[in-house]
Design a protein around this motif. Sequence first.
Motif, PDB file in Angstrom:
ATOM      1  N   LEU A  72      39.860  31.516  46.021  1.00 57.40           N
ATOM      2  CA  LEU A  72      39.168  32.419  45.481  1.00 57.40           C
ATOM      3  C   LEU A  72      40.317  33.423  46.272  1.00 57.40           C
ATOM      4  CD1 LEU A  72      35.816  33.789  45.211  1.00 57.40           C
ATOM      5  CD2 LEU A  72      35.753  33.238  47.248  1.00 57.40           C
ATOM      6  N   TRP A  73      39.943  34.772  45.112  1.00 57.75           N
ATOM      7  CA  TRP A  73      40.445  35.943  45.594  1.00 57.75           C
ATOM      8  C   TRP A  73      39.744  36.781  45.825  1.00 57.75           C
ATOM      9  CZ3 TRP A  73      42.716  39.897  42.638  1.00 57.75           C
ATOM     10  CH2 TRP A  73      43.184  39.755  41.202  1.00 57.75           C
ATOM     11  N   ASN A  74      39.586  38.184  45.917  1.00 54.62           N
ATOM     12  CA  ASN A  74      39.196  39.717  46.037  1.00 54.62           C
ATOM     13  C   ASN A  74      39.706  40.477  46.786  1.00 54.62           C
ATOM     14  OD1 ASN A  74      37.372  41.690  45.294  1.00 54.62           O
ATOM     15  ND2 ASN A  74      35.663  40.097  46.443  1.00 54.62           N
ATOM     16  N   THR A  75      39.493  41.775  46.105  1.00 59.57           N
ATOM     17  CA  THR A  75      40.088  42.877  46.471  1.00 59.57           C
ATOM     18  C   THR A  75      39.232  43.984  47.998  1.00 59.57           C
ATOM     19  OG1 THR A  75      39.938  44.296  44.145  1.00 59.57           O
ATOM     20  CG2 THR A  75      41.724  42.683  44.424  1.00 59.57           C
TER      21      THR A  75
ATOM     22  N   HIS B 254      38.338  45.719  40.025  1.00 55.42           N
ATOM     23  CA  HIS B 254      37.046  43.934  39.255  1.00 55.42           C
ATOM     24  C   HIS B 254      38.311  43.758  37.838  1.00 55.42           C
ATOM     25  CE1 HIS B 254      34.143  41.000  39.245  1.00 55.42           C
ATOM     26  NE2 HIS B 254      33.978  41.522  38.036  1.00 55.42           N
ATOM     27  N   GLY B 255      38.054  42.599  37.956  1.00 55.33           N
ATOM     28  CA  GLY B 255      38.890  42.292  36.683  1.00 55.33           C
ATOM     29  C   GLY B 255      40.430  42.604  37.126  1.00 55.33           C
ATOM     30  N   LEU B 256      40.800  42.208  37.185  1.00 54.13           N
ATOM     31  CA  LEU B 256      42.104  42.953  36.877  1.00 54.13           C
ATOM     32  C   LEU B 256      43.106  41.644  36.430  1.00 54.13           C
ATOM     33  CD1 LEU B 256      43.238  43.861  40.418  1.00 54.13           C
ATOM     34  CD2 LEU B 256      43.573  45.422  38.546  1.00 54.13           C
ATOM     35  N   SER B 257      42.668  39.594  36.282  1.00 54.48           N
ATOM     36  CA  SER B 257      42.784  39.419  35.379  1.00 54.48           C
ATOM     37  C   SER B 257      44.309  38.686  36.319  1.00 54.48           C
ATOM     38  CB  SER B 257      43.057  38.914  34.463  1.00 54.48           C
ATOM     39  OG  SER B 257      43.736  38.030  33.467  1.00 54.48           O
ATOM     40  N   LEU B 258      45.710  38.915  35.317  1.00 54.33           N
ATOM     41  CA  LEU B 258      46.485  39.049  36.011  1.00 54.33           C
ATOM     42  C   LEU B 258      47.422  39.817  37.008  1.00 54.33           C
ATOM     43  CD1 LEU B 258      48.944  36.771  32.756  1.00 54.33           C
ATOM     44  CD2 LEU B 258      47.178  35.905  34.868  1.00 54.33           C
ATOM     45  N   ALA B 259      46.704  41.126  36.155  1.00 53.38           N
ATOM     46  CA  ALA B 259      47.112  42.014  37.514  1.00 53.38           C
ATOM     47  C   ALA B 259      48.743  42.586  36.468  1.00 53.38           C
ATOM     48  CB  ALA B 259      47.022  41.665  38.985  1.00 53.38           C
ATOM     49  N   ASN B 260      48.894  42.119  35.817  1.00 52.14           N
ATOM     50  CA  ASN B 260      50.006  42.827  35.549  1.00 52.14           C
ATOM     51  C   ASN B 260      49.829  43.407  33.828  1.00 52.14           C
ATOM     52  OD1 ASN B 260      49.845  40.287  33.452  1.00 52.14           O
ATOM     53  ND2 ASN B 260      51.130  39.346  34.652  1.00 52.14           N
ATOM     54  N   ARG B 261      50.733  43.193  33.003  1.00 44.84           N
ATOM     55  CA  ARG B 261      51.293  44.958  31.610  1.00 44.84           C
ATOM     56  C   ARG B 261      50.350  43.168  30.973  1.00 44.84           C
ATOM     57  NH1 ARG B 261      57.097  45.886  30.334  1.00 44.84           N
ATOM     58  NH2 ARG B 261      57.697  44.374  31.849  1.00 44.84           N
ATOM     59  N   LEU B 262      50.241  42.060  31.406  1.00 42.87           N
ATOM     60  CA  LEU B 262      49.256  41.948  30.192  1.00 42.87           C
ATOM     61  C   LEU B 262      49.154  42.296  30.442  1.00 42.87           C
ATOM     62  CD1 LEU B 262      51.359  38.210  30.816  1.00 42.87           C
ATOM     63  CD2 LEU B 262      51.675  39.225  28.525  1.00 42.87           C
ATOM     64  N   THR B 263      47.757  42.404  30.974  1.00 41.35           N
ATOM     65  CA  THR B 263      46.211  41.721  30.963  1.00 41.35           C
ATOM     66  C   THR B 263      45.981  43.381  31.818  1.00 41.35           C
ATOM     67  OG1 THR B 263      46.205  41.385  33.262  1.00 41.35           O
ATOM     68  CG2 THR B 263      46.214  39.105  31.676  1.00 41.35           C
TER      69      THR B 263
ATOM     70  N   HIS C  68      45.003  52.379  32.470  1.00 38.08           N
ATOM     71  CA  HIS C  68      45.664  51.181  33.253  1.00 38.08           C
ATOM     72  C   HIS C  68      45.612  51.504  34.321  1.00 38.08           C
ATOM     73  CE1 HIS C  68      48.477  51.628  29.323  1.00 38.08           C
ATOM     74  NE2 HIS C  68      47.568  53.273  28.953  1.00 38.08           N
ATOM     75  N   THR C  69      44.290  51.030  35.030  1.00 35.00           N
ATOM     76  CA  THR C  69      44.636  50.563  36.319  1.00 35.00           C
ATOM     77  C   THR C  69      44.470  48.910  36.815  1.00 35.00           C
ATOM     78  OG1 THR C  69      42.233  50.624  36.167  1.00 35.00           O
ATOM     79  CG2 THR C  69      43.028  52.418  36.648  1.00 35.00           C
ATOM     80  N   GLY C  70      45.165  48.873  35.762  1.00 32.70           N
ATOM     81  CA  GLY C  70      44.474  46.687  35.930  1.00 32.70           C
ATOM     82  C   GLY C  70      46.248  46.056  36.499  1.00 32.70           C
ATOM     83  N   ILE C  71      46.897  47.680  36.737  1.00 28.84           N
ATOM     84  CA  ILE C  71      48.585  46.377  37.460  1.00 28.84           C
ATOM     85  C   ILE C  71      48.192  46.977  38.642  1.00 28.84           C
ATOM     86  CG2 ILE C  71      51.001  46.901  37.352  1.00 28.84           C
ATOM     87  CD1 ILE C  71      50.588  47.796  34.305  1.00 28.84           C
ATOM     88  N   GLN C  72      48.272  45.862  39.411  1.00 26.10           N
ATOM     89  CA  GLN C  72      48.506  45.777  40.623  1.00 26.10           C
ATOM     90  C   GLN C  72      49.530  44.737  41.590  1.00 26.10           C
ATOM     91  OE1 GLN C  72      46.938  47.664  43.000  1.00 26.10           O
ATOM     92  NE2 GLN C  72      45.519  48.636  41.388  1.00 26.10           N
ATOM     93  N   GLU C  73      50.083  45.798  41.649  1.00 26.08           N
ATOM     94  CA  GLU C  73      52.182  44.464  41.723  1.00 26.08           C
ATOM     95  C   GLU C  73      51.168  43.331  43.365  1.00 26.08           C
ATOM     96  OE1 GLU C  73      55.716  45.918  42.048  1.00 26.08           O
ATOM     97  OE2 GLU C  73      54.793  47.562  40.404  1.00 26.08           O
ATOM     98  N   GLU C  74      50.872  44.342  44.214  1.00 29.30           N
ATOM     99  CA  GLU C  74      50.716  43.365  45.736  1.00 29.30           C
ATOM    100  C   GLU C  74      49.663  41.703  44.805  1.00 29.30           C
ATOM    101  OE1 GLU C  74      49.662  46.120  44.365  1.00 29.30           O
ATOM    102  OE2 GLU C  74      47.811  47.340  45.741  1.00 29.30           O
TER     103      GLU C  74
END
Length: 82
Positions: A9-12, A47-56, A61-67
């Motif tokens: 499980l992971w969350n922010t 919420h809902g970052l999925s892969l947290a990269n450009r693909l998702t 454009h708030t879905g990219i979270q490198e960390e």
Amino acid sequence: MREYTEMFLWNTFTDDTVPPENSLLWVQALMQHKVPVEFHMYGRGGHGLSLANRLTDNQDHTGIQEECQSWIDLAETWLRNI
């Protein structure tokens, strides 16, 4: 009740849909039922970052979270070890 043998499980901390307290309560319940759990809390991200990269990424454009992207490698390692 559905039985789980292990849980990843992971969350922010800043998730405004699923508050971090909910994940902590879930982890606590798993521990009380002796279900092994691997849990990761990231400092920021929606919420809902999925892969947290450009693909998702999302439309605003708030879905990219490198960390948060490290969850993928962590989950892969976890899967190999269960």
